[in-house]
Design a protein around this motif. Structure first.
Motif, PDB file in Angstrom:
ATOM      1  N   VAL A  88      39.063  40.646  27.047  1.00 13.87           N
ATOM      2  CA  VAL A  88      37.912  40.819  27.932  1.00 13.87           C
ATOM      3  C   VAL A  88      37.678  39.625  28.964  1.00 13.87           C
ATOM      4  CG1 VAL A  88      36.898  42.731  26.562  1.00 13.87           C
ATOM      5  CG2 VAL A  88      36.070  40.271  25.903  1.00 13.87           C
ATOM      6  N   ALA A  89      38.288  38.361  28.450  1.00 17.74           N
ATOM      7  CA  ALA A  89      37.786  37.228  29.204  1.00 17.74           C
ATOM      8  C   ALA A  89      38.784  36.022  28.664  1.00 17.74           C
ATOM      9  CB  ALA A  89      36.411  36.925  29.104  1.00 17.74           C
ATOM     10  N   ILE A  90      38.526  34.836  29.482  1.00 15.26           N
ATOM     11  CA  ILE A  90      39.234  33.587  29.316  1.00 15.26           C
ATOM     12  C   ILE A  90      37.906  32.645  29.122  1.00 15.26           C
ATOM     13  CG2 ILE A  90      40.711  31.847  29.943  1.00 15.26           C
ATOM     14  CD1 ILE A  90      42.232  34.386  29.292  1.00 15.26           C
ATOM     15  N   ASP A  91      37.807  31.999  28.215  1.00 14.64           N
ATOM     16  CA  ASP A  91      36.472  31.238  28.063  1.00 14.64           C
ATOM     17  C   ASP A  91      36.654  29.943  28.504  1.00 14.64           C
ATOM     18  OD1 ASP A  91      37.527  29.643  25.996  1.00 14.64           O
ATOM     19  OD2 ASP A  91      36.381  30.484  24.381  1.00 14.64           O
ATOM     20  N   GLY A  92      35.722  28.961  28.295  1.00 17.51           N
ATOM     21  CA  GLY A  92      35.714  27.557  29.269  1.00 17.51           C
ATOM     22  C   GLY A  92      36.360  26.944  28.523  1.00 17.51           C
ATOM     23  N   ASP A  93      37.016  27.182  27.165  1.00 18.85           N
ATOM     24  CA  ASP A  93      37.913  26.333  26.610  1.00 18.85           C
ATOM     25  C   ASP A  93      39.385  26.786  26.769  1.00 18.85           C
ATOM     26  OD1 ASP A  93      36.070  24.323  25.617  1.00 18.85           O
ATOM     27  OD2 ASP A  93      35.421  26.048  24.145  1.00 18.85           O
ATOM     28  N   ASP A 113      36.449  20.387  34.834  1.00 15.93           N
ATOM     29  CA  ASP A 113      35.680  21.719  34.644  1.00 15.93           C
ATOM     30  C   ASP A 113      36.433  22.873  35.231  1.00 15.93           C
ATOM     31  OD1 ASP A 113      33.939  23.750  34.769  1.00 15.93           O
ATOM     32  OD2 ASP A 113      32.251  22.425  35.124  1.00 15.93           O
ATOM     33  N   PRO A 114      36.668  23.745  34.396  1.00 15.85           N
ATOM     34  CA  PRO A 114      37.556  24.803  34.800  1.00 15.85           C
ATOM     35  C   PRO A 114      36.977  25.817  35.853  1.00 15.85           C
ATOM     36  CG  PRO A 114      37.238  25.265  32.462  1.00 15.85           C
ATOM     37  CD  PRO A 114      36.585  23.934  32.989  1.00 15.85           C
ATOM     38  N   ALA A 115      35.612  25.758  35.665  1.00 19.26           N
ATOM     39  CA  ALA A 115      34.769  26.757  36.691  1.00 19.26           C
ATOM     40  C   ALA A 115      34.668  26.010  37.935  1.00 19.26           C
ATOM     41  CB  ALA A 115      33.487  27.144  36.151  1.00 19.26           C
ATOM     42  N   GLN A 149      39.564  28.732  36.179  1.00 17.91           N
ATOM     43  CA  GLN A 149      39.213  29.753  35.288  1.00 17.91           C
ATOM     44  C   GLN A 149      39.366  31.010  35.883  1.00 17.91           C
ATOM     45  OE1 GLN A 149      35.505  29.021  33.209  1.00 17.91           O
ATOM     46  NE2 GLN A 149      35.889  30.718  31.776  1.00 17.91           N
ATOM     47  N   GLU A 150      38.817  30.938  37.060  1.00 16.97           N
ATOM     48  CA  GLU A 150      38.863  32.157  37.921  1.00 16.97           C
ATOM     49  C   GLU A 150      40.165  32.623  38.448  1.00 16.97           C
ATOM     50  OE1 GLU A 150      36.939  33.386  42.330  1.00 16.97           O
ATOM     51  OE2 GLU A 150      36.275  31.697  41.404  1.00 16.97           O
ATOM     52  N   ALA A 151      40.670  31.534  38.893  1.00 16.46           N
ATOM     53  CA  ALA A 151      42.175  31.947  39.162  1.00 16.46           C
ATOM     54  C   ALA A 151      43.068  32.591  38.177  1.00 16.46           C
ATOM     55  CB  ALA A 151      42.888  30.822  39.925  1.00 16.46           C
ATOM     56  N   TYR A 152      42.824  31.720  36.795  1.00 14.20           N
ATOM     57  CA  TYR A 152      43.765  32.337  35.980  1.00 14.20           C
ATOM     58  C   TYR A 152      43.418  33.775  35.456  1.00 14.20           C
ATOM     59  CZ  TYR A 152      46.389  32.179  31.594  1.00 14.20           C
ATOM     60  OH  TYR A 152      47.396  32.719  30.645  1.00 14.20           O
ATOM     61  N   ALA A 153      42.013  34.091  35.349  1.00 13.27           N
ATOM     62  CA  ALA A 153      41.459  35.375  35.035  1.00 13.27           C
ATOM     63  C   ALA A 153      42.095  36.289  35.948  1.00 13.27           C
ATOM     64  CB  ALA A 153      40.159  35.227  34.755  1.00 13.27           C
ATOM     65  N   ALA A 154      42.270  36.080  37.307  1.00 15.61           N
ATOM     66  CA  ALA A 154      42.520  36.895  38.461  1.00 15.61           C
ATOM     67  C   ALA A 154      43.887  37.516  38.288  1.00 15.61           C
ATOM     68  CB  ALA A 154      42.281  36.364  39.567  1.00 15.61           C
TER      69      ALA A 154
END
Length: 307
Positions: free
Chosen positions: A263-268, A227-229, A234-239
């Motif tokens: 605008v975002a990186i989604d869960g996939d 689970d990336p969240a 997911q948070e670290a990659y987006a940051a």
């Protein structure tokens, strides 16, 4: 001391001719990384090869690679990036290595592995080299050139990651320009840690740090069931993703393209683009040929843009 025959002296002179780029110490790397309880089960350093990804994938297909196998090359003659793009650099000027992983998480989440490797590499490089890093979605590591001898200041690609299915798992390959000079850069948009002002270009501690960071992130991701969240991947990659917040154009197979703000990186692990008509559309790494900055309004499409 007995004098060496001329032919031996010549051989040694060739090996050590570039004293600023000493070879990796394979024995020391194994002592530091391959130990009980570690993810890393073997570590081999070869003088040269075509592609560490290809070699390790072939070993995996033959059942000769356990999870945690690491293959490092001092030089690659046929290194590859995404979509089989070439990757080349002088001997011992960078880190060129692949690892074999067999994730115990749902297969549909394996697509996060190249992004995970990007976060791990960027984190380690920032700490050891003392420079700012960023990630360009989906698989590039960026550094900021200091300008002057390195050319115009700005973001440059210093590394890339390639993940490929092999055997029962995935081979994840990383190429990182460490000590390349401006004259040695393969393309004007490339960069290196040295040109970004790294406090050290010693590849041994750099490789140890990258592999330890990769082990840490991989363990957290697996503990969270991929689970990336929950794993905060997911948070670290987006940051750390420089692509977010910018207007980009995704070139798609068949000549189509899609322009919008990232605008975002989604869960996939897909990049979400907000288009001019208000629609948010995710694009996967396998769906694009190039991701480029969008041209300024009023200019010819793609004029002056570089990938």
């Amino acid at each position: 001391m007995t004098p060496q025959p001329p032919e031996n002296r010549d051989k040694d002179a060739g090996r050590w001719s570039d004293l600023g780029r000493p070879p990796l110490n394979a024995a020391a790397l194994r002592r530091a990384l391959v130990r009980p309880g570690s993810l890393w089960t073997s570590l081999d350093v070869v003088p040269a090869t075509g592609s560490t990804n290809t070699d390790l994938a072939q070993r995996a297909a033959r059942g000769e690679a356990a999870e945690g196998a690491v293959l490092v090359a001092e030089e690659q003659s046929a290194g590859r990036g995404r979509l089989d793009r070439a990757w080349s650099a002088p001997a011992r000027s960078g880190l060129f290595f692949s690892v074999y992983l067999t994730p115990r998480v749902p297969v549909e989440r394996w697509g996060w592995l190249p992004l995970l490797a990007g976060v791990a590499t960027a984190t380690a490089v920032s700490k050891v080299a003392g420079i700012d890093t960023a990630l360009k979605w989906p698989n590039d590591l960026l550094v900021t050139s200091a300008g002057a001898a390195a050319g115009p200041a700005g973001e440059r690609k210093a590394g890339g990651i390639l993940a490929e299915r092999a055997g029962d798992g995935v081979v994840v390959g990383t190429g990182l320009n460490v000590s390349l000079t401006a004259e040695e850069l393969p393309v004007p948009t490339a960069g290196s840690l040295a040109l970004a002002g790294a406090v050290s270009t010693d590849r041994d501690p750099l490789l140890r740090a990258v592999l330890r960071s990769l082990e840490e992130w991989y363990g957290a991701w697996q503990d969270a069931g991929g689970d990336p969240a929950a794993s905060r991947l997911q948070e670290a990659y987006a940051a750390g993703c420089a692509t977010l917040g910018r207007s980009v154009r995704a070139e798609l197979p068949g000549g189509d393209d899609l322009t919008g703000e990232a605008v975002a990186i989604d869960g996939d692990g897909r990049l979400v683009l907000a288009t001019a008509n208000g629609v948010q559309r995710p694009v996967g790494a396998g769906d694009i040929v190039h991701l480029r900055p969008a041209p300024p309004a009023g200019t010819a499409d793609g004029a002056g843009q570089q990938g």
